[in-house]
Design an enzyme around this catalytic site. Sequence first.
Site, mmCIF file in Angstrom:
data_model
loop_
_atom_site.group_PDB
_atom_site.id
_atom_site.type_symbol
_atom_site.label_atom_id
_atom_site.label_comp_id
_atom_site.label_asym_id
_atom_site.label_seq_id
_atom_site.Cartn_x
_atom_site.Cartn_y
_atom_site.Cartn_z
ATOM 1 N N GLU A 7 -9.996 -1.604 5.015
ATOM 2 C CA GLU A 7 -10.568 -1.187 6.551
ATOM 3 C C GLU A 7 -11.972 -1.803 6.739
ATOM 4 O O GLU A 7 -12.323 -2.325 5.668
ATOM 5 C CB GLU A 7 -10.739 0.214 6.572
ATOM 6 C CG GLU A 7 -9.525 1.220 6.236
ATOM 7 C CD GLU A 7 -8.823 1.419 7.697
ATOM 8 O OE1 GLU A 7 -8.645 0.648 8.311
ATOM 9 O OE2 GLU A 7 -8.233 2.446 7.890
ATOM 10 N N HIS B 269 -7.305 -4.372 10.360
ATOM 11 C CA HIS B 269 -7.192 -4.026 8.870
ATOM 12 C C HIS B 269 -5.854 -4.591 8.345
ATOM 13 O O HIS B 269 -4.794 -4.844 8.952
ATOM 14 C CB HIS B 269 -7.146 -2.386 8.396
ATOM 15 C CG HIS B 269 -6.122 -1.800 8.858
ATOM 16 N ND1 HIS B 269 -6.060 -0.585 9.483
ATOM 17 C CD2 HIS B 269 -4.823 -1.863 8.731
ATOM 18 C CE1 HIS B 269 -4.773 -0.026 9.847
ATOM 19 N NE2 HIS B 269 -4.055 -0.788 9.190
ATOM 20 N N ASP C 258 0.889 -1.329 0.155
ATOM 21 C CA ASP C 258 -0.052 0.259 0.078
ATOM 22 C C ASP C 258 0.959 1.087 0.127
ATOM 23 O O ASP C 258 2.050 1.245 0.210
ATOM 24 C CB ASP C 258 -0.881 0.065 1.391
ATOM 25 C CG ASP C 258 -0.174 -0.208 2.611
ATOM 26 O OD1 ASP C 258 0.855 -0.441 2.530
ATOM 27 O OD2 ASP C 258 -1.050 -0.489 3.512
ATOM 28 N N ASN D 30 -7.587 -2.324 14.245
ATOM 29 C CA ASN D 30 -9.137 -2.624 14.095
ATOM 30 C C ASN D 30 -9.134 -3.906 12.920
ATOM 31 O O ASN D 30 -9.934 -4.349 12.262
ATOM 32 C CB ASN D 30 -9.658 -1.406 13.523
ATOM 33 C CG ASN D 30 -9.121 -1.030 12.061
ATOM 34 O OD1 ASN D 30 -8.181 -1.810 11.755
ATOM 35 N ND2 ASN D 30 -9.376 0.074 11.395
HETATM 36 C C1 GLP Z 1 -0.503 0.815 8.346
HETATM 37 C C2 GLP Z 1 -0.374 -0.120 7.302
HETATM 38 C C3 GLP Z 1 -0.394 -1.603 7.546
HETATM 39 C C4 GLP Z 1 0.078 -1.901 8.756
HETATM 40 C C5 GLP Z 1 -0.568 -1.281 9.804
HETATM 41 C C6 GLP Z 1 -0.175 -1.806 11.270
HETATM 42 O O1 GLP Z 1 -1.975 1.103 8.621
HETATM 43 N N1 GLP Z 1 -1.226 0.317 6.008
HETATM 44 O O2 GLP Z 1 -0.111 -2.352 6.430
HETATM 45 O O3 GLP Z 1 0.063 -3.366 8.956
HETATM 46 O O4 GLP Z 1 -0.354 0.213 9.556
HETATM 47 O O5 GLP Z 1 0.957 -1.001 11.618
HETATM 48 P P1 GLP Z 1 2.255 -1.146 12.634
HETATM 49 O O6 GLP Z 1 2.988 -2.274 12.366
HETATM 50 O O7 GLP Z 1 2.976 0.410 12.695
HETATM 51 O O8 GLP Z 1 1.463 -1.559 13.908
#
Ligand code: GLP
Length: 240
Positions: free
Chosen positions: A142, A137, A67, A135
């Site tokens: 989402e 995702h 992404d 959440n």
């Molecule tokens: C973002 C990214 C996700 C990632 C998530 C969790 O929203 N788009 O791909 O898995 O955050 O991030 P973190 O690893 O910092 O908790």
Amino acid sequence: MKFIVCENYDEMSTKAAEMYKNLINSKPDCVLGLATGDTPKGTYKKLVEYYNAGEIDFSGITTFNLDEYYPMKKDNPQSYNWFMNENLFSLVNFKKENINIPDGSTDNPEEFCENYDKKIESYGIDLMLLGIGKNGHIGFNEPDDQLITGTHVTQLTESTIDANSRFFSADEQIPTSAISMGMVSIIKNSRSILLIANGKGKHDAIESLKDNKINPQIPATLLKVHPDVTIICDKEAYFG
Ligand code: GLP
């Protein structure tokens, strides 16, 4: 789904990096799916260590990132493009032309998304690395009543904007939209999936992966239809 529960973040990162190392060493032209966020930073750090020790060679590898914020310029230090360069790409010997990241500066996102999916489908991903949002995702898929199957532009939820606000200073605008691989792009095109998670904040999301229910309000639960998903998490994410 196979769970591997680790003592801490470091052990989680080492186990994840070892999976990548083994794959790359047995298939030097493999295709990797890559993620951003705090969770994979330790995994990337280990991969850089293996590279510096001469234990791994990235020159034949192709990558697809999950992404990117939209709109977002590549040279913006908040972009996922920048994150990947900082944490992995510029530190090892990937070939630039083999790196694929959603283009946050495209004028035609619909066309971009369609082509990105076609390219992923034509290559296939050997091992897709995923983090998970609080959440539930995945990428930027989402929670919703209905999920979009392919790569698409999406609005971020308040919870995700909140979670990501830590990466932005007060006077910078936190993006509210992003381009994300869709859940079906991920599931259909990945031979194996590796999801990593650490910390109590991820416990509810990880808990939802332990039963056999699928709920689009927790997008990660869709991964249950995939035959080869490994979840490497620490004790806090697993037990709460
Ligand atoms: C973002 C990214 C996700 C990632 C998530 C969790 O929203 N788009 O791909 O898995 O955050 O991030 P973190 O690893 O910092 O908790």
